[in-house]
Motif scaffolding. Sequence first.
Motif, PDB file in Angstrom:
ATOM      1  N   TYR A 155       0.865  -1.180   0.000  1.00  0.00           N
ATOM      2  CA  TYR A 155       0.000   0.000   0.000  1.00  0.00           C
ATOM      3  C   TYR A 155       0.901   1.229   0.000  1.00  0.00           C
ATOM      4  O   TYR A 155       1.979   1.218   0.588  1.00  0.00           O
ATOM      5  N   LEU A 156       0.443   2.281  -0.647  1.00  0.00           N
ATOM      6  CA  LEU A 156       1.237   3.497  -0.753  1.00  0.00           C
ATOM      7  C   LEU A 156       0.439   4.690  -0.264  1.00  0.00           C
ATOM      8  O   LEU A 156      -0.710   4.892  -0.647  1.00  0.00           O
ATOM      9  N   SER A 157       1.051   5.459   0.620  1.00  0.00           N
ATOM     10  CA  SER A 157       0.541   6.788   0.997  1.00  0.00           C
ATOM     11  C   SER A 157       1.770   7.685   0.939  1.00  0.00           C
ATOM     12  O   SER A 157       2.373   7.785  -0.102  1.00  0.00           O
ATOM     13  N   ALA A 158       2.188   8.279   2.019  1.00  0.00           N
ATOM     14  CA  ALA A 158       3.438   9.038   2.021  1.00  0.00           C
ATOM     15  C   ALA A 158       4.631   8.088   2.039  1.00  0.00           C
ATOM     16  O   ALA A 158       5.721   8.438   1.613  1.00  0.00           O
ATOM     17  N   ASN A 159       4.423   6.866   2.549  1.00  0.00           N
ATOM     18  CA  ASN A 159       5.415   5.791   2.582  1.00  0.00           C
ATOM     19  C   ASN A 159       4.723   4.513   2.121  1.00  0.00           C
ATOM     20  O   ASN A 159       3.516   4.478   1.948  1.00  0.00           O
ATOM     21  N   TYR A 160       5.511   3.466   1.948  1.00  0.00           N
ATOM     22  CA  TYR A 160       4.927   2.160   1.666  1.00  0.00           C
ATOM     23  C   TYR A 160       4.552   1.487   2.978  1.00  0.00           C
ATOM     24  O   TYR A 160       5.210   1.663   3.997  1.00  0.00           O
ATOM     25  N   PHE A 161       3.499   0.685   2.939  1.00  0.00           N
ATOM     26  CA  PHE A 161       3.093  -0.176   4.027  1.00  0.00           C
ATOM     27  C   PHE A 161       2.845  -1.542   3.422  1.00  0.00           C
ATOM     28  O   PHE A 161       2.437  -1.649   2.268  1.00  0.00           O
ATOM     29  N   TYR A 162       3.069  -2.583   4.198  1.00  0.00           N
ATOM     30  CA  TYR A 162       2.837  -3.937   3.713  1.00  0.00           C
ATOM     31  C   TYR A 162       1.938  -4.673   4.694  1.00  0.00           C
ATOM     32  O   TYR A 162       2.100  -4.560   5.905  1.00  0.00           O
ATOM     33  N   MET A 163       0.970  -5.422   4.144  1.00  0.00           N
ATOM     34  CA  MET A 163       0.076  -6.210   4.965  1.00  0.00           C
ATOM     35  C   MET A 163       0.267  -7.682   4.595  1.00  0.00           C
ATOM     36  O   MET A 163       0.293  -8.030   3.414  1.00  0.00           O
ATOM     37  N   MET A 164       0.410  -8.522   5.621  1.00  0.00           N
ATOM     38  CA  MET A 164       0.515  -9.961   5.390  1.00  0.00           C
ATOM     39  C   MET A 164      -0.827 -10.484   4.888  1.00  0.00           C
ATOM     40  O   MET A 164      -1.873  -9.948   5.252  1.00  0.00           O
ATOM     41  N   GLU A 165      -0.784 -11.528   4.076  1.00  0.00           N
ATOM     42  CA  GLU A 165      -2.003 -12.126   3.537  1.00  0.00           C
ATOM     43  C   GLU A 165      -3.030 -12.382   4.636  1.00  0.00           C
ATOM     44  O   GLU A 165      -2.673 -12.653   5.778  1.00  0.00           O
ATOM     45  N   ASN A 166      -4.282 -12.267   4.271  1.00  0.00           N
ATOM     46  CA  ASN A 166      -5.410 -12.451   5.192  1.00  0.00           C
ATOM     47  C   ASN A 166      -5.370 -11.481   6.374  1.00  0.00           C
ATOM     48  O   ASN A 166      -5.908 -11.766   7.431  1.00  0.00           O
ATOM     49  N   ALA A 167      -4.725 -10.358   6.206  1.00  0.00           N
ATOM     50  CA  ALA A 167      -4.639  -9.305   7.234  1.00  0.00           C
ATOM     51  C   ALA A 167      -4.089  -9.833   8.552  1.00  0.00           C
ATOM     52  O   ALA A 167      -4.527  -9.426   9.624  1.00  0.00           O
TER      53      ALA A 167
END
Length: 76
Positions: A26-38
């Motif tokens: 995910y991108l906003s001011a920085n990248y974020f990463y979410m593991m599968e199935n949250a």
Amino acid sequence: MRRVEFSIEDNGPSIEIGKEYEVVEYLSANYFYMMENALGMSPPVPLNQRLKTRKGKVVEKKNTERLKLAVLEFDE
């Protein structure tokens, strides 16, 4: 190899050491990463340190005073 810590809700059997998980970017001011199935969320990652791969293996689970963490290792 690159390691990224993901904060997790449950430190139980849903996240297993040695298992590979996909992450979504995910991108906003920085990248974020979410593991599968949250299952977990990464801290903000600066734009110049974006992950090059979307699969990581859990190498460690740990508890801090405030958070439960899963450490994923990525082939980079």
